[in-house]
Design an enzyme around this catalytic site. Structure first.
Site, PDB file in Angstrom:
ATOM      1  N   THR A 133     -12.461 -77.112   9.184  1.00 51.43           N
ATOM      2  CA  THR A 133     -12.780 -79.088   8.833  1.00 51.43           C
ATOM      3  C   THR A 133     -13.625 -78.493   7.494  1.00 51.43           C
ATOM      4  O   THR A 133     -14.177 -77.911   7.160  1.00 51.43           O
ATOM      5  CB  THR A 133     -13.527 -79.030   9.475  1.00 51.43           C
ATOM      6  OG1 THR A 133     -14.015 -78.371  10.228  1.00 51.43           O
ATOM      7  CG2 THR A 133     -12.712 -78.938  11.096  1.00 51.43           C
TER       8      THR A 133
ATOM      9  N   ASN B 252     -15.692 -83.032  14.751  1.00 52.74           N
ATOM     10  CA  ASN B 252     -16.445 -82.024  15.336  1.00 52.74           C
ATOM     11  C   ASN B 252     -17.720 -81.491  15.246  1.00 52.74           C
ATOM     12  O   ASN B 252     -17.724 -80.986  13.945  1.00 52.74           O
ATOM     13  CB  ASN B 252     -14.801 -81.002  16.163  1.00 52.74           C
ATOM     14  CG  ASN B 252     -15.483 -80.019  15.833  1.00 52.74           C
ATOM     15  OD1 ASN B 252     -16.430 -78.771  15.422  1.00 52.74           O
ATOM     16  ND2 ASN B 252     -14.158 -80.111  14.188  1.00 52.74           N
TER      17      ASN B 252
ATOM     18  N   CYS C  91     -16.645 -71.338   9.725  1.00 58.03           N
ATOM     19  CA  CYS C  91     -17.166 -72.365  11.414  1.00 58.03           C
ATOM     20  C   CYS C  91     -18.444 -73.618  10.611  1.00 58.03           C
ATOM     21  O   CYS C  91     -19.421 -72.999   9.960  1.00 58.03           O
ATOM     22  CB  CYS C  91     -17.969 -71.774  12.010  1.00 58.03           C
ATOM     23  SG  CYS C  91     -18.493 -73.304  13.427  1.00 58.03           S
TER      24      CYS C  91
ATOM     25  N   SER D  21      -6.922 -72.897  15.565  1.00 57.93           N
ATOM     26  CA  SER D  21      -8.399 -72.407  16.284  1.00 57.93           C
ATOM     27  C   SER D  21      -8.939 -73.470  17.072  1.00 57.93           C
ATOM     28  O   SER D  21      -9.440 -74.635  16.127  1.00 57.93           O
ATOM     29  CB  SER D  21      -8.775 -71.239  15.807  1.00 57.93           C
ATOM     30  OG  SER D  21      -9.888 -70.662  16.300  1.00 57.93           O
TER      31      SER D  21
ATOM     32  N   GLY E  33     -19.597 -76.295  17.797  1.00 62.06           N
ATOM     33  CA  GLY E  33     -20.660 -75.173  17.552  1.00 62.06           C
ATOM     34  C   GLY E  33     -20.633 -74.196  18.424  1.00 62.06           C
ATOM     35  O   GLY E  33     -21.119 -73.557  18.984  1.00 62.06           O
ATOM     36  N   LEU E  34     -18.651 -73.263  18.520  1.00 65.52           N
ATOM     37  CA  LEU E  34     -18.677 -72.084  18.706  1.00 65.52           C
ATOM     38  C   LEU E  34     -18.763 -72.118  19.877  1.00 65.52           C
ATOM     39  O   LEU E  34     -19.693 -71.275  21.286  1.00 65.52           O
ATOM     40  CB  LEU E  34     -19.258 -71.079  18.173  1.00 65.52           C
ATOM     41  CG  LEU E  34     -18.958 -71.164  16.584  1.00 65.52           C
ATOM     42  CD1 LEU E  34     -19.998 -70.151  15.543  1.00 65.52           C
ATOM     43  CD2 LEU E  34     -17.855 -70.393  16.401  1.00 65.52           C
TER      44      LEU E  34
ATOM     45  N   ASN F 296     -12.590 -65.509  11.610  1.00 65.05           N
ATOM     46  CA  ASN F 296     -13.622 -67.267  10.886  1.00 65.05           C
ATOM     47  C   ASN F 296     -14.578 -67.100  10.486  1.00 65.05           C
ATOM     48  O   ASN F 296     -15.748 -66.877  11.285  1.00 65.05           O
ATOM     49  CB  ASN F 296     -13.480 -68.405  12.398  1.00 65.05           C
ATOM     50  CG  ASN F 296     -13.652 -69.069  11.975  1.00 65.05           C
ATOM     51  OD1 ASN F 296     -14.132 -70.000  10.777  1.00 65.05           O
ATOM     52  ND2 ASN F 296     -13.601 -70.492  12.998  1.00 65.05           N
TER      53      ASN F 296
HETATM   54  O1  RRO Z   1     -16.894 -74.274  16.710  1.00 64.55           O
HETATM   55  C1  RRO Z   1     -16.595 -75.011  15.857  1.00 64.55           C
HETATM   56  O2  RRO Z   1     -17.740 -76.090  15.863  1.00 64.55           O
HETATM   57  C2  RRO Z   1     -15.887 -75.568  15.271  1.00 64.55           C
HETATM   58  C3  RRO Z   1     -15.470 -73.791  14.534  1.00 64.55           C
HETATM   59 BR1  RRO Z   1     -15.911 -72.327  15.392  1.00 64.55          BR
HETATM   60  C4  RRO Z   1     -14.437 -73.651  13.267  1.00 64.55           C
HETATM   61  O3  RRO Z   1     -14.410 -72.482  12.864  1.00 64.55           O
HETATM   62  N1  RRO Z   1     -14.525 -75.464  12.871  1.00 64.55           N
HETATM   63  C5  RRO Z   1     -14.689 -76.523  13.179  1.00 64.55           C
HETATM   64  O4  RRO Z   1     -14.591 -77.537  13.245  1.00 64.55           O
HETATM   65  N2  RRO Z   1     -15.985 -76.677  14.138  1.00 64.55           N
END
Ligand code: RRO
Length: 315
Positions: free
Chosen positions: A197, A71, A132, A23, A74-75, A129
């Site tokens: 992560t 990373n 995050c 994902s 932020g969705l 999820n």
């Molecule tokens: O979007 C993100 O910054 C993000 C998400 Br939703 C997640 O579940 N894991 C990640 O490393 N980044």
């Protein structure tokens, strides 16, 4: 090509192959579909979608690290309505198996998303999820709190009914992962996605400031693979009947095999696809060959193999 049965299950969802997108690393698979047939892999796990469209975090939001990547996206995403309108038809047209990942800021938002997905045909499972790392408030990382984790999964389970498998995605950034895993399974999760992560940070020594605008970010890539293997092994030991979708730094068939024998029923590949868009089919073929070389006629026989107790001669 060696003949090994690669099929697997996550809850009551059946997949002909065990390697999935991770994902967030392939959106809904459009870019990767230029390189291989999406139906040739286990399935596409879509980027976690929320109720409303979101721009995500300010830039810079990616940084390279030794053997990994940080990373803080932020969705970012289109919101559930646009996702259902554009992405699901695309994936169905490609005959991909679909695991829709959802994320929310409140227990109610997760339930609202589940309600929207309830009547959609062609979805194999929902990934919830709850882990995050890049939310504004660490208090919103539901997966760091056993009670909050349960509430989210319970709400989704009540809304979605009994049919669609729920895969709860957990964070390794907790003291007792097994406790959290047991809680979400009791609340109605059929399977677990391990791991999201790992919270990390990079400081630019030239500017002497954090490299990411959000300061912290989620670390992925080979650097975190031993953490993922540990998490999968520990949770499989405690909950051997609960299927696990393993992920975290898988870059070869050998890495995927390590997760399978630790207890994973399927494996997602994320960061490796950025370097090589063909990584997923390559890894799937390498895994097939490795299973054959080790004498397995099916993937299922290998799941959790590292837990087996050796019986020595004469015992
Ligand atoms: O979007 C993100 O910054 C993000 C998400 Br939703 C997640 O579940 N894991 C990640 O490393 N980044």
């Amino acid at each position: 090509m060696s003949s090994v049965d690669l099929s697997t299950t996550l809850g009551n969802a059946w997949f002909p192959a065990p390697i999935f997108t991770a994902s967030g690393c392939a959106s809904s698979g459009r870019e990767l579909s230029q390189f291989f047939e999406l139906h040739s892999i286990g399935g596409v796990v879509t980027k976690s979608v929320m109720s409303k469209a979101r721009h995500g975090r300010p830039t810079p939001r990616m940084a390279e690290t030794p053997s990994g990547m940080l990373n803080s996206i932020g969705l970012q995403g289109p919101g559930i309505d646009a996702f259902l309108e554009k992405d699901i038809p695309f994936l169905l047209e490609k005959k991909a198996r679909i695991i829709v990942s959802i994320a929310g800021e409140t227990v109610e938002e997760y339930s609202t998303l589940a309600r929207k997905l309830r009547g959609v045909s062609g979805i194999s499972a929902i990934e919830v999820n709850i882990s995050c790392p890049n939310v504004e408030n660490r208090g919103l990382v539901f997966a760091c709190d056993p009670e909050a984790s349960r509430r989210v999964i319970d709400g989704v389970r009540r809304t979605i009914g009994g049919e669609l498998p729920i895969i709860a995605k957990l964070s390794p950034d907790v003291t007792d992962l097994v406790h959290i895993a047991k809680g979400v399974v009791e609340a109605g999760a059929d399977a677990l996605a391990l791991i999201n992560t790992v919270l990390g940070m990079v400081i630019n020594v030239e500017t002497m400031r954090p490299q990411l605008a959000n300061k912290t970010g989620g670390l992925s890539g080979p650097a975190i693979r031993p953490i993922a293997v540990r998490a999968i092994y520990q949770v499989h030991a405690a909950l051997p009947k609960v299927p696990i979708l393993g992920m975290g730094g898988v870059a070869s068939g050998r890495d995927a095999f390590e997760m399978i024998i630790a207890g994973a029923s399927g494996v997602s590949v994320g960061t490796a696809s950025f370097g090589n868009p063909n990584a997923i089919p390559v890894i799937q073929n390498e895994l097939r060959d490795l299973l054959a070389a080790k004498g397995f006629s099916s993937l299922r026989e290998a799941i959790g193999y590292a837990h087996r107790i050796e019986v020595s001669d004469g015992e």
